[in-house]
Design an enzyme around this catalytic site. Structure first.
Site, mmCIF file in Angstrom:
data_model
loop_
_atom_site.group_PDB
_atom_site.id
_atom_site.type_symbol
_atom_site.label_atom_id
_atom_site.label_comp_id
_atom_site.label_asym_id
_atom_site.label_seq_id
_atom_site.Cartn_x
_atom_site.Cartn_y
_atom_site.Cartn_z
ATOM 1 N N LYS A 147 0.834 -1.211 0.000
ATOM 2 C CA LYS A 147 0.000 0.000 0.000
ATOM 3 C C LYS A 147 0.871 1.265 0.000
ATOM 4 O O LYS A 147 0.633 2.198 -0.761
ATOM 5 C CB LYS A 147 -0.923 0.037 1.235
ATOM 6 C CG LYS A 147 -1.847 -1.152 1.368
ATOM 7 C CD LYS A 147 -2.747 -1.034 2.607
ATOM 8 C CE LYS A 147 -2.016 -0.989 3.934
ATOM 9 N NZ LYS A 147 -1.253 -2.218 4.231
ATOM 10 N N ARG A 167 -9.503 1.409 8.522
ATOM 11 C CA ARG A 167 -9.067 0.068 8.909
ATOM 12 C C ARG A 167 -10.142 -0.667 9.692
ATOM 13 O O ARG A 167 -9.947 -1.824 10.060
ATOM 14 C CB ARG A 167 -7.832 0.206 9.789
ATOM 15 C CG ARG A 167 -6.555 -0.363 9.194
ATOM 16 C CD ARG A 167 -5.462 -0.150 10.204
ATOM 17 N NE ARG A 167 -4.263 -0.860 9.929
ATOM 18 C CZ ARG A 167 -3.238 -0.388 9.236
ATOM 19 N NH1 ARG A 167 -3.298 0.802 8.677
ATOM 20 N NH2 ARG A 167 -2.148 -1.102 9.102
ATOM 21 N N ARG A 215 11.527 -5.738 5.273
ATOM 22 C CA ARG A 215 11.237 -4.311 5.048
ATOM 23 C C ARG A 215 12.195 -3.416 5.841
ATOM 24 O O ARG A 215 12.477 -3.662 7.001
ATOM 25 C CB ARG A 215 9.788 -4.012 5.452
ATOM 26 C CG ARG A 215 9.470 -2.512 5.411
ATOM 27 C CD ARG A 215 8.007 -2.212 5.303
ATOM 28 N NE ARG A 215 7.220 -2.583 6.459
ATOM 29 C CZ ARG A 215 5.903 -2.430 6.544
ATOM 30 N NH1 ARG A 215 5.225 -1.907 5.513
ATOM 31 N NH2 ARG A 215 5.252 -2.800 7.620
ATOM 32 N N ARG A 219 11.271 -1.376 11.256
ATOM 33 C CA ARG A 219 10.160 -1.005 12.146
ATOM 34 C C ARG A 219 10.039 -2.014 13.281
ATOM 35 O O ARG A 219 10.085 -3.218 13.037
ATOM 36 C CB ARG A 219 8.854 -0.963 11.341
ATOM 37 C CG ARG A 219 8.618 0.380 10.679
ATOM 38 C CD ARG A 219 7.444 0.367 9.751
ATOM 39 N NE ARG A 219 6.236 -0.215 10.313
ATOM 40 C CZ ARG A 219 5.070 -0.253 9.690
ATOM 41 N NH1 ARG A 219 4.962 0.254 8.476
ATOM 42 N NH2 ARG A 219 4.023 -0.777 10.267
ATOM 43 N N ARG A 269 -0.639 -8.554 13.856
ATOM 44 C CA ARG A 269 -1.183 -7.576 12.894
ATOM 45 C C ARG A 269 -1.985 -8.258 11.797
ATOM 46 O O ARG A 269 -2.995 -7.713 11.327
ATOM 47 C CB ARG A 269 -0.045 -6.741 12.310
ATOM 48 C CG ARG A 269 0.484 -5.731 13.323
ATOM 49 C CD ARG A 269 1.853 -5.211 12.959
ATOM 50 N NE ARG A 269 1.867 -4.537 11.696
ATOM 51 C CZ ARG A 269 2.915 -4.484 10.881
ATOM 52 N NH1 ARG A 269 4.025 -5.096 11.208
ATOM 53 N NH2 ARG A 269 2.843 -3.824 9.753
HETATM 54 P P1 ADP Z 1 1.232 -1.455 7.472
HETATM 55 O O1 ADP Z 1 1.527 -0.572 6.323
HETATM 56 O O2 ADP Z 1 2.341 -2.409 7.737
HETATM 57 O O3 ADP Z 1 -0.109 -2.091 7.373
HETATM 58 P P2 ADP Z 1 0.802 1.002 8.943
HETATM 59 O O4 ADP Z 1 2.059 1.752 8.783
HETATM 60 O O5 ADP Z 1 -0.337 1.387 8.069
HETATM 61 O O6 ADP Z 1 1.148 -0.558 8.782
HETATM 62 O O7 ADP Z 1 0.281 1.071 10.444
HETATM 63 C C1 ADP Z 1 1.136 0.787 11.530
HETATM 64 C C2 ADP Z 1 0.324 0.767 12.825
HETATM 65 O O8 ADP Z 1 -0.271 2.055 13.044
HETATM 66 C C3 ADP Z 1 -0.850 -0.196 12.842
HETATM 67 O O9 ADP Z 1 -0.455 -1.516 13.220
HETATM 68 C C4 ADP Z 1 -1.774 0.460 13.883
HETATM 69 O O10 ADP Z 1 -1.310 0.227 15.201
HETATM 70 C C5 ADP Z 1 -1.583 1.947 13.587
HETATM 71 N N1 ADP Z 1 -2.555 2.438 12.592
HETATM 72 C C6 ADP Z 1 -2.283 2.897 11.345
HETATM 73 N N2 ADP Z 1 -3.410 3.274 10.721
HETATM 74 C C7 ADP Z 1 -4.430 3.027 11.575
HETATM 75 C C8 ADP Z 1 -5.847 3.168 11.510
HETATM 76 N N3 ADP Z 1 -6.472 3.649 10.412
HETATM 77 N N4 ADP Z 1 -6.583 2.800 12.595
HETATM 78 C C9 ADP Z 1 -5.999 2.322 13.711
HETATM 79 N N5 ADP Z 1 -4.663 2.146 13.841
HETATM 80 C C10 ADP Z 1 -3.885 2.498 12.789
HETATM 81 P P1 ADP Z 2 2.267 -1.777 3.217
HETATM 82 O O1 ADP Z 2 2.275 -0.268 3.196
HETATM 83 O O2 ADP Z 2 1.042 -2.357 2.578
HETATM 84 O O3 ADP Z 2 2.489 -2.332 4.599
HETATM 85 P P2 ADP Z 2 4.865 -1.593 1.856
HETATM 86 O O4 ADP Z 2 4.636 -0.732 0.662
HETATM 87 O O5 ADP Z 2 5.582 -0.996 3.012
HETATM 88 O O6 ADP Z 2 3.473 -2.300 2.318
HETATM 89 O O7 ADP Z 2 5.657 -2.902 1.349
HETATM 90 C C1 ADP Z 2 6.038 -3.931 2.260
HETATM 91 C C2 ADP Z 2 7.421 -4.468 1.880
HETATM 92 O O8 ADP Z 2 7.352 -5.165 0.638
HETATM 93 C C3 ADP Z 2 8.497 -3.394 1.686
HETATM 94 O O9 ADP Z 2 9.721 -3.924 2.121
HETATM 95 C C4 ADP Z 2 8.491 -3.158 0.167
HETATM 96 O O10 ADP Z 2 9.765 -2.704 -0.302
HETATM 97 C C5 ADP Z 2 8.190 -4.549 -0.351
HETATM 98 N N1 ADP Z 2 7.395 -4.554 -1.590
HETATM 99 C C6 ADP Z 2 6.420 -3.688 -1.977
HETATM 100 N N2 ADP Z 2 5.893 -4.036 -3.164
HETATM 101 C C7 ADP Z 2 6.529 -5.185 -3.545
HETATM 102 C C8 ADP Z 2 6.433 -6.056 -4.700
HETATM 103 N N3 ADP Z 2 5.548 -5.815 -5.674
HETATM 104 N N4 ADP Z 2 7.235 -7.134 -4.742
HETATM 105 C C9 ADP Z 2 8.107 -7.389 -3.743
HETATM 106 N N5 ADP Z 2 8.269 -6.607 -2.648
HETATM 107 C C10 ADP Z 2 7.480 -5.518 -2.556
#
Ligand code: ADP
Ligand code: ADP
Ligand code: ZN
Length: 215
Positions: A13, A88, A127, A160, A171
């Site tokens: 994302k 979410r 990551r 992270r 998660r």
């Molecule tokens: P990822 O991209 O790995 O899904 P995020 O960076 O979006 O993780 O979110 C990291 C953490 O921040 C989540 O595990 C949660 O604790 C908090 N968080 C982010 N967005 C939201 C949301 N919309 N509602 C509640 N908690 C959130």
């Molecule tokens: P999210 O915001 O949904 O948690 P991220 O964009 O942070 O996801 O991506 C999660 C991990 O996967 C990062 O280490 C990123 O560099 C890697 N990644 C993202 N897109 C791809 C892909 N298409 N193929 C392989 N690795 C990817």
């Protein structure tokens, strides 16, 4: 254009919404990035959010809805925005709907990145994120040119704390229980666009552009 990126942790994302933000010229609104910044700056929000984030749970809906509605009132959002990591929960989605209805606005599409769980665990364990601009890298699939350094801004890359394997499992469970019902929620409004999340980053990006164009 008003878009939402939906998908489990590690689906891509952040990576994709950042690329789309640059190509469409509208801001990426990432609640995760906003919260991590608040934690780093030790603001009042950061102090409250930290415990929820470290345990892999969600920050309470009323807090998140408050920070997002403030953010969407900023000038740079007038032409649209890309929501990354929000909503979410169904409550957050309903609050967003209310706010949009109140201002006579509507969503264009909800991009749902579809991906298997074993792929997610691989992605999250490798990551690394930039401590300054938050750009995501991966030690094998998407490494920076210079190890440990952000290509975009020269910042230091960090792991992270919530990408540790035990927290990742929590998660994923939180995603299944609290976030995946949004797939039905937005399908029911005919806004959902499923996009296959496995493949080269550029390939996924092109699928997303096709999905948006075909709405
Ligand atoms: P990822 O991209 O790995 O899904 P995020 O960076 O979006 O993780 O979110 C990291 C953490 O921040 C989540 O595990 C949660 O604790 C908090 N968080 C982010 N967005 C939201 C949301 N919309 N509602 C509640 N908690 C959130
Ligand atoms: P999210 O915001 O949904 O948690 P991220 O964009 O942070 O996801 O991506 C999660 C991990 O996967 C990062 O280490 C990123 O560099 C890697 N990644 C993202 N897109 C791809 C892909 N298409 N193929 C392989 N690795 C990817
Ligand atoms: Zn950077």
């Amino acid at each position: 254009m008003r878009l939402i990126f939906l998908g489990p942790p590690g689906a891509g994302k952040g990576t994709q919404s950042q690329m789309l933000s640059e190509s469409l010229g509208i801001p990426q609104v990432s609640t995760g990035d906003m919260l991590r910044q608040a934690v780093a700056q030790r603001t009042q929000l950061g102090e409250v959010a930290r415990g929820y984030m470290e345990s892999g749970g969600l920050v309470p809906d009323d807090i998140i809805v408050g920070i997002v509605s403030e953010r969407l009132k900023k000038n740079d959002c007038v032409k649209g925005y890309i929501l990354d990591g929000f909503p979410r929960t169904v409550v957050q989605a309903e609050k967003l709907d209310e706010a949009l209805n109140g201002s006579g606005e509507r969503l264009d599409s909800v991009i749902n990145i579809v991906i298997r769980e074993d792929e997610l665990v691989q992605r999250l364990s490798g990551r690394r994120v930039c401590g300054s601009c938050q750009r995501a890298y991966h030690i094998t699939t998407s490494p920076p040119a210079k190890e440990g350094i952000c290509d975009a801004c020269g910042g230091q890359l960090v792991t992270r704390a919530d990408d540790e394997v035990g927290t990742v499992r929590k998660r994923l469970e939180v995603y299944r229980n609290q976030t995946s019902p949004l797939i039905q929620f937005y399908a029911g409004k005919s806004l959902l666009r499923d996009v296959e999340g496995v493949g080269e980053i550029r390939e996924v990006f092109s699928r997303i552009n096709t999905a948006i164009a075909g709405k």
